[in-house]
Design a protein around this motif. Structure first.
Motif, PDB file in Angstrom:
ATOM      1  N   GLU A   1      -7.669 -19.568  14.885  1.00 30.67           N
ATOM      2  CA  GLU A   1      -8.602 -20.840  14.922  1.00 30.67           C
ATOM      3  C   GLU A   1      -7.577 -22.099  14.470  1.00 30.67           C
ATOM      4  N   ASN A   2      -6.573 -21.442  13.683  1.00 29.34           N
ATOM      5  CA  ASN A   2      -5.588 -22.709  13.231  1.00 29.34           C
ATOM      6  C   ASN A   2      -4.266 -22.031  13.429  1.00 29.34           C
ATOM      7  N   LEU A   3      -3.213 -23.078  13.386  1.00 31.47           N
ATOM      8  CA  LEU A   3      -1.885 -22.509  13.579  1.00 31.47           C
ATOM      9  C   LEU A   3      -1.223 -21.824  12.556  1.00 31.47           C
ATOM     10  N   ARG A   4      -1.634 -21.771  11.134  1.00 36.23           N
ATOM     11  CA  ARG A   4      -1.202 -21.048  10.182  1.00 36.23           C
ATOM     12  C   ARG A   4      -1.533 -19.576  10.424  1.00 36.23           C
ATOM     13  N   VAL A   5      -2.550 -19.244  10.894  1.00 34.65           N
ATOM     14  CA  VAL A   5      -2.961 -17.701  11.260  1.00 34.65           C
ATOM     15  C   VAL A   5      -2.275 -17.527  12.637  1.00 34.65           C
ATOM     16  N   TRP A   6      -2.340 -18.287  13.540  1.00 35.74           N
ATOM     17  CA  TRP A   6      -1.665 -18.008  14.870  1.00 35.74           C
ATOM     18  C   TRP A   6      -0.189 -17.730  14.690  1.00 35.74           C
ATOM     19  N   PHE A   7       0.661 -18.492  13.681  1.00 37.09           N
ATOM     20  CA  PHE A   7       1.887 -18.241  13.558  1.00 37.09           C
ATOM     21  C   PHE A   7       2.067 -16.979  12.978  1.00 37.09           C
ATOM     22  N   LYS A   8       1.331 -16.432  12.062  1.00 31.06           N
ATOM     23  CA  LYS A   8       1.579 -15.311  11.310  1.00 31.06           C
ATOM     24  C   LYS A   8       1.239 -14.188  12.317  1.00 31.06           C
ATOM     25  N   GLN A   9       0.285 -14.247  13.122  1.00 33.29           N
ATOM     26  CA  GLN A   9      -0.223 -13.174  14.264  1.00 33.29           C
ATOM     27  C   GLN A   9       1.041 -12.968  15.215  1.00 33.29           C
ATOM     28  N   ARG A  10       1.254 -14.185  15.730  1.00 34.13           N
ATOM     29  CA  ARG A  10       2.551 -14.001  16.733  1.00 34.13           C
ATOM     30  C   ARG A  10       3.818 -13.601  16.078  1.00 34.13           C
ATOM     31  N   LYS A  11       4.140 -13.998  15.143  1.00 32.31           N
ATOM     32  CA  LYS A  11       5.495 -13.547  14.483  1.00 32.31           C
ATOM     33  C   LYS A  11       5.557 -11.984  14.293  1.00 32.31           C
ATOM     34  N   ARG A  12       4.293 -11.624  14.059  1.00 32.71           N
ATOM     35  CA  ARG A  12       4.064 -10.020  13.832  1.00 32.71           C
ATOM     36  C   ARG A  12       4.168  -9.623  15.095  1.00 32.71           C
ATOM     37  N   TRP A  13       3.574  -9.981  16.311  1.00 34.15           N
ATOM     38  CA  TRP A  13       3.841  -9.378  17.678  1.00 34.15           C
ATOM     39  C   TRP A  13       5.388  -9.436  17.923  1.00 34.15           C
ATOM     40  N   VAL A  14       5.837 -10.632  17.800  1.00 39.47           N
ATOM     41  CA  VAL A  14       7.380 -10.720  18.247  1.00 39.47           C
ATOM     42  C   VAL A  14       8.118  -9.583  17.487  1.00 39.47           C
ATOM     43  N   LYS A  15       7.945  -9.655  16.158  1.00 38.77           N
ATOM     44  CA  LYS A  15       8.799  -8.752  15.305  1.00 38.77           C
ATOM     45  C   LYS A  15       8.670  -7.226  15.915  1.00 38.77           C
ATOM     46  N   GLY A  16       7.160  -6.942  16.099  1.00 38.38           N
ATOM     47  CA  GLY A  16       7.050  -5.560  16.852  1.00 38.38           C
ATOM     48  C   GLY A  16       7.526  -5.451  18.157  1.00 38.38           C
ATOM     49  N   ASN A  17       7.794  -6.309  18.768  1.00 34.98           N
ATOM     50  CA  ASN A  17       8.291  -5.990  20.123  1.00 34.98           C
ATOM     51  C   ASN A  17       9.836  -5.931  19.956  1.00 34.98           C
ATOM     52  N   ILE A  18      10.330  -6.656  19.135  1.00 31.22           N
ATOM     53  CA  ILE A  18      11.746  -6.596  18.937  1.00 31.22           C
ATOM     54  C   ILE A  18      11.996  -5.345  18.335  1.00 31.22           C
ATOM     55  N   TYR A  19      11.235  -4.705  17.466  1.00 28.82           N
ATOM     56  CA  TYR A  19      11.544  -3.434  16.971  1.00 28.82           C
ATOM     57  C   TYR A  19      11.638  -2.402  18.113  1.00 28.82           C
ATOM     58  N   VAL A  20      10.957  -2.755  19.117  1.00 26.08           N
ATOM     59  CA  VAL A  20      10.906  -1.607  20.366  1.00 26.08           C
ATOM     60  C   VAL A  20      12.100  -1.791  20.969  1.00 26.08           C
ATOM     61  N   VAL A  21      12.616  -2.798  21.172  1.00 29.41           N
ATOM     62  CA  VAL A  21      13.878  -3.135  21.763  1.00 29.41           C
ATOM     63  C   VAL A  21      15.062  -2.498  20.816  1.00 29.41           C
ATOM     64  N   TYR A  22      15.156  -2.774  19.638  1.00 27.30           N
ATOM     65  CA  TYR A  22      15.789  -1.961  18.640  1.00 27.30           C
ATOM     66  C   TYR A  22      16.079  -0.449  18.791  1.00 27.30           C
TER      67      TYR A  22
ATOM     68  N   SER B   1       9.021 -17.231  18.300  1.00 21.44           N
ATOM     69  CA  SER B   1       9.727 -16.207  18.714  1.00 21.44           C
ATOM     70  C   SER B   1      11.031 -16.294  17.988  1.00 21.44           C
ATOM     71  N   ALA B   2      11.747 -17.410  17.705  1.00 20.79           N
ATOM     72  CA  ALA B   2      12.823 -17.481  16.909  1.00 20.79           C
ATOM     73  C   ALA B   2      12.631 -17.179  15.493  1.00 20.79           C
ATOM     74  N   GLN B   3      11.527 -17.485  15.050  1.00 20.69           N
ATOM     75  CA  GLN B   3      10.960 -17.210  13.600  1.00 20.69           C
ATOM     76  C   GLN B   3      11.054 -15.563  13.418  1.00 20.69           C
ATOM     77  N   GLY B   4      10.287 -14.939  14.514  1.00 20.10           N
ATOM     78  CA  GLY B   4      10.029 -13.517  14.469  1.00 20.10           C
ATOM     79  C   GLY B   4      11.565 -12.543  14.635  1.00 20.10           C
ATOM     80  N   LEU B   5      12.373 -13.256  15.462  1.00 18.76           N
ATOM     81  CA  LEU B   5      13.790 -12.581  15.757  1.00 18.76           C
ATOM     82  C   LEU B   5      14.454 -12.634  14.334  1.00 18.76           C
ATOM     83  N   TYR B   6      14.552 -13.920  13.892  1.00 17.99           N
ATOM     84  CA  TYR B   6      15.356 -14.075  12.604  1.00 17.99           C
ATOM     85  C   TYR B   6      14.725 -13.048  11.425  1.00 17.99           C
TER      86      TYR B   6
END
Length: 412
Positions: free
Chosen positions: A263-284, A387-392
């Protein structure tokens, strides 16, 4: 052609390729939804199901989740609920203790300790799996309110097809009217996630397990050793291994669960950053694997690479060209009506998302259509940033040899 123009054309082609692919998925996803609407489900056998719910500091939501699961339209003697209380520091343990007494014989609470707990959702699921006796394993997040028929739909589908290793339902946003962010998330879920799942199944017989509302065969989990505890997107990673065994994962949109979204951007950013990192791990983990090349799910690995590397770079270049064109004398010398090309991409985006909403009567409203027009300039740009944050962050963890930290979404 100058070097600058080549970068611009790269971004232009990449964006349009992804838009075109999204349009194809939307078209076939729409067809799939229309087909399954007419489908009748029949179930003759009721295999025993173990439902796993990992829980860490879930005092705000866990009681409603447990009660919703206990009200599922499935024979009460043919399923068990196992809640994994993973080092909760709030009142979760107390609430679960009372519920375990109330539903004695049907519900089990497994409590982790400092030796076997506190290492994320995948680890908690593996702990719970050791206590499960069902031949089918279902997973729900701790904030879910599954529809009473959700489990029945999933079981009926997996019962009739031995080639299915898992079946997935869909989730809806329970707090969609809370604010502008939750409205955007609701639209995103219906279009970019669930319409795409339907399209991918209809074209490729390919789906990816979401984090909740799915059913998988116990024998498969035993053979692959459960969930990968290094994966913070454990759902995507286990999907790849299920396909590696020769099984398929099918999308059953009739099986619905309702869940709470940030319900706020702080939590959303943390959640989606985890999703991005998780999917990039699969690619790796799988992109360069020779054994994966013949795997049906390799298409998903390539897709994640295109989204989080190629498409992300294209979006960044496109925005940079726009900003430099305003602030400096640097110009694009590529011929053609670039404004028209951009406008067509914008309209295509709006049409794709609108078609997705049209399948849900309560969602296909004037207000939501207006939100789609706004979404392109706001919510989608936030996706690029996260997505850029998660990749970095992923690259930084690899360089420094650090373990990825699992972030549990805060509840409201």
């Amino acid at each position: 052609m100058i070097f600058y123009d080549r970068f611009f054309l790269f971004s232009l082609y990449s964006i349009w390729i992804m838009l075109f692919y999204g349009g194809i998925l939307t078209f076939f996803g729409y067809k799939y939804y229309l087909e399954v609407r007419r489908k009748k489900f029949k179930i003759d056998q009721f295999p025993f199901v173990s439902i796993l719910v990992p829980a860490h500091n879930e005092e705000k939501v866990i009681e409603e989740t447990v009660r919703s699961i206990m009200e599922l339209n499935y024979p009460i003697d043919r399923f068990e609920l196992i809640v994994i209380d993973d080092l909760s520091m709030d009142n979760t343990s107390f609430i679960l203790g009372k519920l375990e007494d109330e539903f004695a014989g049907r519900m089990k609470v497994v409590r982790t300790n400092k030796e076997n707990g506190g290492r994320g959702k995948a680890n908690a699921l593996n702990v719970g799996l050791k206590h499960a006796v069902g031949e089918l394993i279902a997973v729900y997040d701790a904030d879910n309110r599954p529809d009473k028929r959700a489990l029945m739909y999933l079981v009926a589908e997996i019962n009739k097809d031995d080639t299915l290793g898992a079946v997935i339902g869909k989730f809806r946003t329970i707090n969609k009217n809370k604010n502008l962010l939750t409205r955007f998330i609701n639209i995103e879920g219906l279009s970019f996630q669930w319409m795409a799942q339907g399209g991918r199944w209809r074209i490729f017989n390919l789906c990816t397990i979401p984090g909740t509302n799915f059913l998988v065969r116990r024998c498969i989990l035993d053979k692959i050793g459960g969930w990968d505890e290094k994966a913070i997107a454990e759902d995507t990673e286990i999907s790849i291994r299920i396909y590696s065994m020769g099984f398929k994962i099918k999308f059953v949109p009739q099986a619905v669960t309702y869940e709470q979204e940030p319900e706020n951007l702080r939590v959303w950013f943390k959640q989606r950053k985890r999703w991005v990192k998780g999917n990039i791990y699969v690619v790796y983990k799988y992109l360069l694997s020779k054994d994966m090349r013949k795997n049906r799910a390799y298409a998903d690995v390539l897709y994640f690479f295109l989204v989080y590397v190629i498409f992300l770079a294209a979006i960044f270049i496109s925005d940079l060209v726009f900003i430099l064109g305003i602030l400096t004398d640097i110009k694009v010398y590529t011929t053609g009506n670039l404004l028209l090309i951009w406008f067509l991409a914008y309209i295509m985006f709006v049409l794709e998302v609108s078609i997705s909403l049209s399948l849900e009567k309560e969602e296909f409203t004037f207000n939501n259509i207006m939100l789609i027009f706004l979404m392109y300039f706001t919510y989608c740009k936030l996706w690029g940033i996260v997505s850029a944050q998660g990749l970095y962050s992923f690259i930084k963890d690899r360089v420094l040899n650090r373990e990825h930290k699992w972030y549990k979404t805060e509840r409201f």
